[in-house]
Write a protein that holds these residues in place. Structure first.
Motif, short mmCIF file in Angstrom:
data_model
loop_
_atom_site.label_atom_id
_atom_site.label_comp_id
_atom_site.label_asym_id
_atom_site.label_seq_id
_atom_site.Cartn_x
_atom_site.Cartn_y
_atom_site.Cartn_z
N ASN A 1 0.77 -1.06 -0.01
CA ASN A 1 0.06 0.12 0.00
C ASN A 1 0.68 1.14 -0.03
O ASN A 1 1.98 1.25 0.71
CB ASN A 1 -0.86 -0.01 1.13
N LYS B 1 0.25 5.58 0.74
CA LYS B 1 -0.41 6.58 1.06
C LYS B 1 -0.39 8.03 0.45
O LYS B 1 0.73 8.42 0.43
CB LYS B 1 -0.27 6.81 2.71
N VAL C 1 -5.30 8.98 1.35
CA VAL C 1 -5.98 7.53 0.77
C VAL C 1 -4.94 6.42 0.51
O VAL C 1 -3.85 6.76 -0.11
CB VAL C 1 -6.66 7.97 -0.48
N HIS D 1 -3.38 0.47 -3.15
CA HIS D 1 -2.91 -1.04 -3.39
C HIS D 1 -2.14 -1.01 -4.53
O HIS D 1 -2.33 -0.57 -5.77
CB HIS D 1 -3.95 -2.12 -3.36
N ARG E 1 -7.72 4.84 -6.58
CA ARG E 1 -8.60 4.93 -5.55
C ARG E 1 -9.90 4.69 -6.03
O ARG E 1 -10.39 4.70 -7.03
CB ARG E 1 -8.57 6.39 -5.02
N SER F 1 -7.66 -0.84 -3.56
CA SER F 1 -7.33 0.54 -3.06
C SER F 1 -8.62 0.82 -2.13
O SER F 1 -9.73 0.42 -2.47
CB SER F 1 -7.08 1.43 -4.12
N GLN F 2 -8.25 1.96 -1.40
CA GLN F 2 -9.21 2.41 -0.37
C GLN F 2 -10.56 3.14 -1.04
O GLN F 2 -10.22 3.76 -2.03
CB GLN F 2 -8.69 3.49 0.79
N ARG F 3 -11.64 2.74 -0.42
CA ARG F 3 -13.07 3.33 -0.91
C ARG F 3 -13.06 4.80 -0.25
O ARG F 3 -12.97 5.09 0.84
CB ARG F 3 -14.22 2.60 -0.84
N THR F 4 -13.41 5.92 -0.96
CA THR F 4 -13.36 7.34 -0.63
C THR F 4 -14.40 8.16 -1.17
O THR F 4 -14.40 8.10 -2.51
CB THR F 4 -11.98 7.72 -0.42
N TYR G 1 -14.15 -6.88 -2.90
CA TYR G 1 -13.71 -5.21 -3.17
C TYR G 1 -14.64 -4.83 -4.07
O TYR G 1 -14.14 -4.68 -5.26
CB TYR G 1 -12.37 -5.01 -3.36
#
Length: 263
Positions: free
Chosen positions: A2, A4, A9, A12, A55, A60-63, A174
């Motif tokens: 990962n 940042k 956020v 991956h 993203r 990867s992070q959900r935002t 995911y």
């Protein structure tokens, strides 16, 4: 692994982690980076191959943040900076290629020394100046029609289970939320990158799928009228996901392009 971003956020990515020249691969909107898995296998003996999930996609992070092409380009710059990578070869499928155009608009060549566009024209809205956009999308039906865009399969050929099975498993764990990312789709479709393509400072290969359900493959040749230095090729009997439908032929076209440009 990962990474940042500056707006906190987590993205991956996978990385073959060799000392070879670097290639980074970016999937299309809503798609999994694992669609590049076979291409990674085909390239890893000659290149360090990295696949980055944008993203809200893949692992990867959900935002709610960053639903615009410019932010995706900044994500790419920050990511390459974090790995201290320069002279990178960048491959983008669909929206992934638009991310590369957005990157060039902000950073010119930046940390990238060559780009490969897999089935993405520089303009998606059809009008009097451009007839090679997304299906029947025009200024008259933009953006409402995009809410009903996903009515056909992106691929023309059946994708080998070796590739499709891991993708399906990942999507189940995911999932991609089209409704939550509708604003991003609109921003993606709104853009016109023709001026960026015209002034591009690095080599660009455009590969179009002959049977793409989204775009007329003639857009690849049309891009050469924008910038005669562009190299373009149509992958026969192939849909939108070139890297998964015809990974061997797509990879060979990329390798020929890289060899021709001393990369």
């Amino acid at each position: 692994m990962n990474f940042k971003t500056s707006d906190n956020v987590f993205l991956h990515y996978t990385d073959t982690q060799t000392d070879l020249p670097a290639i980074i691969c970016l999937p299309g909107i809503g798609a999994s980076g694992q669609l590049f898995n076979k291409m990674v296998e085909l390239l890893k003996d000659k290149y360090r191959v990295i696949v980055l999930d944008p993203r809200n996609q893949g692992k990867s992070q959900r935002t709610y943040k960053g639903q615009r092409m410019s932010r995706h380009a900044v994500d790419l710059e920050e990511f390459l900076t974090s790995l201290n990578l320069t002279n990178v070869i960048a491959i983008g499928n669909s929206m992934g290629a638009s991310t590369l155009f957005a990157y060039a608009s902000l950073f010119e060549k930046g940390r990238i020394k060559a780009m490969v566009d897999l089935d993405q024209p520089p303009k998606m809205i059809n009008d009097d100046s451009w007839q090679y956009g997304y299906q029947d999308l025009t200024w008259d039906n933009f953006p409402v029609s995009l809410k009903y865009h996903d009515t056909v399969h992106a691929n023309y050929l059946r994708v080998n289970p070796e590739i499709s099975t891991p993708v399906k498993l990942e999507m189940k764990e995911y999932p991609y939320d089209e409704t939550a990312n509708y604003n991003f789709l609109c921003d993606h479709a709104f853009q016109d990158w023709r001026d960026v393509v015209m002034d591009l400072k690095i080599p660009l290969l455009v590969l179009a799928g002959e049977k793409s359900p989204y775009f007329n493959c003639k857009f690849a040749q049309a891009m050469k009228f924008i910038n005669e230095k562009i190299e373009s090729h149509v992958i026969a009997e192939c849909g939108h996901i070139l890297q998964a439908e015809k990974p061997e032929e797509t990879t060979q076209a990329i390798l020929s392009f890289l060899k021709k440009n001393g990369l």
